[in-house]
Design a protein around this motif. Structure first.
Motif: not given
Length: 127
Positions: A27, A30, A34
């Motif tokens: 997570r 990720a 972004r």
């Protein structure tokens, strides 16, 4: 952009695994991805705006050069005296002369049927 060697990347990965933990690492990666995508988008937008400003400045510079060159040409070759365009065009346009007509027929009246070279004369019908 960043100059990271394999050993530096390995150290960062080990520290991230220890600090974040192996369970939350995907997570976190990720989220970092972004953020990197947003940063690249902002940089691309900035670069596009900068390129547009440079292009506009170059166009203004070229317009100034063209105006100066046009002014130089206009001073070097002054305008011709005001001559009527109709007189000038008539003087330069080639004149059409009438051609000699077709030779006069001995009978004096043209025969449209016998004048066609692709047809045999009307009196030569084969029976």
């Amino acid at each position: 952009m960043f100059d990271l060697s394999i050993s530096e990347i390995a150290i960062i990965a080990i520290i991230a695994t220890v600090v974040i933990g192996p369970k939350e690492l995907p997570r976190a990666l990720a989220t970092a991805g972004r953020w990197m995508a947003k940063a690249r988008g902002v940089m691309a937008n900035f670069r596009t705006g900068l390129d547009a400003m440079v292009r506009e400045a170059e166009l203004q510079e070229m317009e100034k050069k063209w105006a100066a060159e046009n002014e130089r040409i206009m001073t070097e070759y002054p305008a011709l005296p005001d001559v009527s365009l109709a007189d000038d065009a008539a003087a330069q346009e080639p004149r059409m002369e009438p051609l000699d007509g077709p030779p006069a027929d001995a009978s004096g009246s043209p025969d449209p049927i016998n004048d066609r070279p692709d047809l045999p004369p009307a009196g030569d019908a084969k029976s």
